[in-house]
Structures are given as C-alpha cells and as structure tokens.
Design an enzyme around this catalytic site. Sequence first.
Site, PDB file in Angstrom:
ATOM      1  CG  ASP A  15      -7.582   2.139   1.279  1.00  0.00           C
ATOM      2  OD1 ASP A  15      -6.661   2.943   1.457  1.00  0.00           O
ATOM      3  OD2 ASP A  15      -7.729   1.486   0.224  1.00  0.00           O
TER       4      ASP A  15
ATOM      5  CG  ASP B   5      -1.963   2.458  -3.881  1.00  0.00           C
ATOM      6  OD1 ASP B   5      -1.856   2.650  -2.658  1.00  0.00           O
ATOM      7  OD2 ASP B   5      -3.045   2.292  -4.463  1.00  0.00           O
TER       8      ASP B   5
HETATM    9  C1  GLA Z   1      -5.901   2.254  -2.102  1.00  0.00           C
HETATM   10  C2  GLA Z   1      -4.940   1.282  -1.422  1.00  0.00           C
HETATM   11  C3  GLA Z   1      -4.717   0.081  -2.350  1.00  0.00           C
HETATM   12  C4  GLA Z   1      -6.043  -0.593  -2.671  1.00  0.00           C
HETATM   13  C5  GLA Z   1      -7.000   0.420  -3.272  1.00  0.00           C
HETATM   14  C6  GLA Z   1      -8.414  -0.139  -3.427  1.00  0.00           C
HETATM   15  O1  GLA Z   1      -5.328   2.844  -3.216  1.00  0.00           O
HETATM   16  O2  GLA Z   1      -3.724   1.904  -1.121  1.00  0.00           O
HETATM   17  O3  GLA Z   1      -3.819  -0.847  -1.730  1.00  0.00           O
HETATM   18  O4  GLA Z   1      -6.578  -1.151  -1.493  1.00  0.00           O
HETATM   19  O5  GLA Z   1      -7.104   1.593  -2.462  1.00  0.00           O
HETATM   20  O6  GLA Z   1      -9.295   0.790  -3.952  1.00  0.00           O
END
Ligand code: GLA
Length: 376
Positions: free
Chosen positions: A126, A183
């Site tokens: 991430d 996301d």
């Molecule tokens: C980010 C990523 C998500 C997930 C969250 C976990 O937002 O884009 O896909 O992995 O972190 O905290």
Amino acid sequence: MVAKTPPMGFNTWNTFGNDIHEDLIKETADAMVDHGLAELGYAYLVIDDCWSERERNAKGELVADPQKFPNGMKAVSDYVHSKGLKFGMYSCAGTRTCAWHPGSFDHEYQDAKTFASWGVDFLKYDYCSKPLMIPGEILYRRIAMALRNCGREILFSACNWGCDGIENWVRGAGIHMWRSTGDIEDNWVSLRNIAMSQMGKEYASGTYCFNDMDMLVVGMYGKGNVGLGGCSDTEYKTHFSLWCLMNSPLMIGCDVRSMTKETKDILCNKDMIAINQDIEGRQGYSIKQEWNGGDKNILVKPLSNGDYVIGLFNLSDSKSELRFTSFDFGLTENSKMAFSLTDVWEDRHAGTYFQDYRVELEPHDCQVLRAKIVER
Ligand code: GLA
C-alpha cells in the site's frame, strides 16, 4: 514465473476489513476449494491490512496479532498451502499502513525475509504514510528488489492508487499488478466510475504486469467493510464483465463461505474467466461512435486464437440501444468476412453479422459477444 495472466484469488478487505482471524482464513480456504473457485483459477488467498501487532518486536520484525492469529502466520500459510492454494499478505511503502499498523519503510529487506519464511506467495503493498521526501517509485523499486531476492517467488501487487505516474515506471520496477484506481465501494456509481476512468489505459496493461481495477464487489449485496449501498445481480454481472474485458486481476471480495447461486454463476462463468485469462493479455479497447453516448461503451478485446470479444455496456441510467458496425474494428466490404457471434452470458449463438449490430439493453446491463471471423 508468476502473473503471466491476470492474478485471481480472494482478498479479505472488502468484506472483513479489521475483522480477520485464523478461523476465517481457514474457512475461506475450505470454501474456495469446496465451491470450485480454486479449480477455476482463483489461486491466491490474501490477508489485507490489520493482521499485525501495532508495533514491531525488539528485533524490528513484524509480528502477527496474537488475538487474531494465535498460532502465527506460518500456521495459516501452511493450512492455505495444504488446500492447494497460494498465500498472500499485505504491507505498505510508508511508515504505517492505512489502518495504522507498522509499514515496511526502511525495513524492506527484513520484511521480505519474514514474508518468505512464512511461505508468502503474494504481497500487496500500500501507499499510506509515505515519507514525503522520497519518490514513490524508489520505494516500490526497493521492495521489488527485496522480494526478488528473498529466496521465494512472490507476486508483487503494488497499491499506490495510480498516483505519481506509476504507469511510466511500473513495468521496469518488476511489479506484477498495480492498482490504477482509488478504493472500490460496493455500489454502482463506484464501479461505473472506476471502469470509465480506466478506458483508454490499455497501453499499460499486459502479460506479467496488469492494471488492477481493485477487488471485486460481486456478491457483497451491501454487507461488510466496503458494502456501501450494494448492487443488483445485473450490476454485478456488468462489473465482472468489465473487469474481465479490461484484463483486471480477479480478486473476490465477498464472503465466499455464503455465496448466493447468482454470485456463484457470475464468479464461476468459465467463458468469462477464459476471456480475462487469454494468454496474450490484451486489454479491451473502447470504440466510441456518435450514436453511442459516453456512458454507452463498447469494448473490443482481441484473443490469441483470432476471435474478438465485443462487450456492449449500457452504463447509463436509461434503457438504451447500443450499435456497432463491423467496419469499426476490421471488416470491410472487400473482406468477404462476417462475425459469427456467441452471447457469452446466455451461452447461445447470436447470429452472423456483417455491417450493423444493434441491441437494446436495460440500464446498467451488458452483453458480451464472442466473435468468430467467418466467410460470408
Ligand atoms: C487502502 C487500500 C485498500 C486497503 C486498505 C487497507 O485504502 O487501497 O485496498 O488495502 O488501504 O487499510
């Protein structure tokens, strides 16, 4: 070699978020095998954020949360492997993950060794809490080098949400799939916006390095961590079709222990999966004609055997006619050839066409046609 075709599997984040533990992972592994997902190619079971203690140990190592994983990660990994699946985990390029667990910044080589010792086959990486003075590409190249030299083959899944011009350096860095979007949420607007934002980016996707449009929300029906609204089965079918034609990795995000028949029918459609997994790895391109508006899209994906997949997507909110002509992507009058069409979802011959093809589609619905090029 990993990631010759778009990676497939399951990830805990969409449904379970912080609510993860050893039993859930074991039951998920069982369900992936029992429901036939593993056999269809859904190979990776990935634990996302929130698996670790809040701090590293005295040796600077990452430590599994003992409440959630009392037997440690190696025991979980062994169980996943015993089911014939591959095991995935999560870390972050910054000092902290997005849920504020320790990130791998400046611990890259140590963490790669830890993951290898646990039998990890896939690492999602991430981008939260990234130190401002270091370019992201340096951090992703660094962990890529650490993973490539940790003694175990690990598929590297970068998750920097498409920032910092990643499409320009992703392939050189040795990354196998890269989140090209923010996301996803389990609602129509989210998945439509992601799909629209990715059209025209097919230049960056291909064998060994795929644009990742985020985990699937198929079958969530508004329940769980990103279950913000939910979708209809028609919308889930369109979502899956877009991800298949656009070469995205197929990472399931619903609770596979309790899938409905409709969810299974979508996720387990062999012909759709074959389109996604075509060995040439060409992402569908968008053809736009003046008679189809911006939210009525047609994607065309050339397959390795000479067939073409034509996806007609009514992303608008009203019932609409979508049209294409064979001239739009290859057939001329002089070719003396035509398209013999199979409707992939309905599994039926849909006629032989030269020149004009039209179909009426309900709002948010799609039709996926596999075209054989035949003599007229
Ligand atoms: C980010 C990523 C998500 C997930 C969250 C976990 O937002 O884009 O896909 O992995 O972190 O905290």
